[in-house]
Design an enzyme around this catalytic site. Structure first.
Site, PDB file in Angstrom:
ATOM      1  CB  SER A 187     125.095  60.634  23.309  1.00  0.00           C
ATOM      2  OG  SER A 187     126.122  60.552  22.335  1.00  0.00           O
ATOM      3  CE  LYS A 188     119.905  65.729  20.322  1.00  0.00           C
ATOM      4  NZ  LYS A 188     120.167  66.729  21.368  1.00  0.00           N
TER       5      LYS A 188
END
Ligand code: GLU
Length: 465
Positions: A251-252
């Site tokens: 994810s980010k």
């Protein structure tokens, strides 16, 4: 075997992330390896979250990656339209047919009731399953109520075990009751993902559905829908999740995850594809650095494994660095230009000098710093080489100042005069010019620095020695 048709079906609700790009790539490889068709379908039934900009960006990212499609919104084939928002009539017809055959029913449950049911399931630590409250309403009464009451359309999920054959996981069986009757059309008449997707995959004659394993339970719903709609079943392949190096879902938090970010950082598209291809697949030998052509030739869905894949940034950097090193400055200049726009015609030469030192073109500006202005202070080991070399470096600087001879010839000449050769000659010069003991060709380095800066650095190096 009947015709191979696969699809990539992104929702235009954000940018294309590595996970989506890997799905797009595996579908593309599967189609190209087997001579099948690759379809791009835009799943934009979520009107609130879908945007035209996001669709444009998705398409830009796919084009940049070079994953071209045979049918899609911009190049329709016989199975269009390829944007779900343009297929509403098709979904409505299919829904009415299911309703008429008693395979779907109208549901009048309020949002409050459904939310309360979901909450209850959460407390009882079970998956929420619709309680079937509206399943038994007489169809005629339901039709009457429907004229004035908001309602959804629900699918009567058959209560039987369902087995899907998955090309990655083998047979996967879902026990009856795992999933309850689910919504096909929302209150506003919009189809939900599972319904639109099953209708489209069926009507678009998709032969193989390759997507992330987070869609496994959707496949269960979709298989039930295919059966209800008498559409031929595709084969499935659920690709494992991609994890970050800490083994949590990528994810980010793990840094850049959008394809756009990697493009902007100056990774070559083919290198990114190479790294993505290795997420859950290998060619059956120890090759890792491969061209897209080699990957396409070697691709085999049977070699896709079900263990989660870890995205390893160092490996991407290594792949990308090798991709860059394999090419000449001339070949690289177009890709590198946006990162060093001010360098003009010198760029190919700069690339020839610097390409061994970068992982992506975004590294270039920092590397270029060492060719401008002040020399970074050499470290201890490098400084050793300057000891006792002061006179030689000064003589080299003088010679350069007074004579128009190319750097390498002059270096040899002055070396001879000072009784230096081999390492004794090259290392002090290299350290004086770059502050480092390793680096690209000295002649090319001197050329990049330019005569003035070379002279200045040679003179300054005395003070470090
Ligand atoms: N639109 C869905 C998504 O982006 C597609 C999933 C599928 O491939 O069926 O997750």
């Amino acid at each position: 075997m009947s015709e191979i048709r696969v699809r990539f079906a992104p929702s235009p609700t954000g940018s294309l992330h590595l996970g989506g790009a890997r799905t797009a790539l595996f579908n593309w490889l599967f189609a190209r390896n087997l001579g099948g068709n690759y379809v791009l379908r835009i799943e934009d039934t979520d009107r609130e979250r879908s945007t035209a900009e996001s669709e444009d960006q998705l398409i830009r990212s796919l084009r940049w990656l070079g994953l071209d499609w045979d049918e899609g919104p911009d190049c329709p084939g016989e199975h269009g339209p390829y944007r779900q928002s343009e297929r509403m009539e098709i979904y409505r017809e299919r829904a009415e047919d299911l309703l008429a055959r008693g395979l779907a029913y109208r549901c009048f449950c309020s949002d409050e009731h459904l939310t309360a049911e979901r909450e209850k399931a959460k407390v009882e630590k079970r998956d929420p399953v619709y309680d079937g409250r509206c399943a038994g309403i007489d169809p005629e009464e339901a039709n009457r109520r429907a004229e004035t009451e908001p309602h959804t359309l629900r699918f009567r999920m058959p209560q039987k075990d369902i087995t899907i054959r998955d090309l990655v996981r083998g047979e996967v069986t879902f026990p009856a009751g795992m999933v309850g009757d689910f919504i096909l059309l929302r209150k506003d008449g919009m189809p939900v993902y599972n319904f639109a997707c099953a209708v489209d995959d069926g009507l678009m004659e998709i032969s193989h559905v390759l997507r992330g394993e987070d869609h496994l339970s959707n496949s269960l719903r979709q298989v039930a829908l295919y059966e209800a709609m008498n559409l031929p079943l595709p084969e499935f392949a659920h690709l494992s999740m991609i994890l970050g190096e800490d083994r949590s879902k990528l994810s980010k938090r793990h840094g850049a995850v959008s394809v756009e970010a990697f493009r902007e950082a100056g990774y070559p598209a083919e290198a990114l594809l190479n790294a993505l291809a290795l997420l859950g697949w290998n060619p059956g030998d120890d090759r890792e650095r491969m061209s897209l052509e080699e990957i396409t030739e070697a691709f085999d869905i049977a070699r896709v494994h079900k263990a989660a894949a870890v995205f390893d940034r160092d490996k991407l950097d290594w792949i990308s660095g090798s991709w860059i090193r394999e090419r000449s400055g001339e070949e690289l200049q177009e890709l590198a230009r946006p990162h060093l726009p001010e360098e003009g015609e010198r760029l190919p030469k700069i690339l020839d000098v610097l390409k061994d030192r970068i992982h992506c073109f975004g590294d270039l500006p920092a590397e270029m710093e060492s060719f401008r202005g002040d020399l970074p202070t050499p470290d201890e080991e490098a400084r050793e080489w300057l000891k006792g070399a002061g006179d030689f470096l000064a003589a080299l600087a003088d010679a350069l100042e007074n004579r128009e001879v190319d750097f390498k010839s002059l270096l040899k000449e002055v070396g001879k005069e000072s009784g230096r050769k081999g390492k004794e000659l090259f290392m002090p010069t290299r350290v004086a010019l770059t502050g480092q003991t390793h680096g690209p060709d000295l002649g090319a380095t001197a050329e990049l620095l330019g005569r003035e800066l070379v002279i200045e650095r040679l003179r300054k190096a005395r003070s470090h020695g």
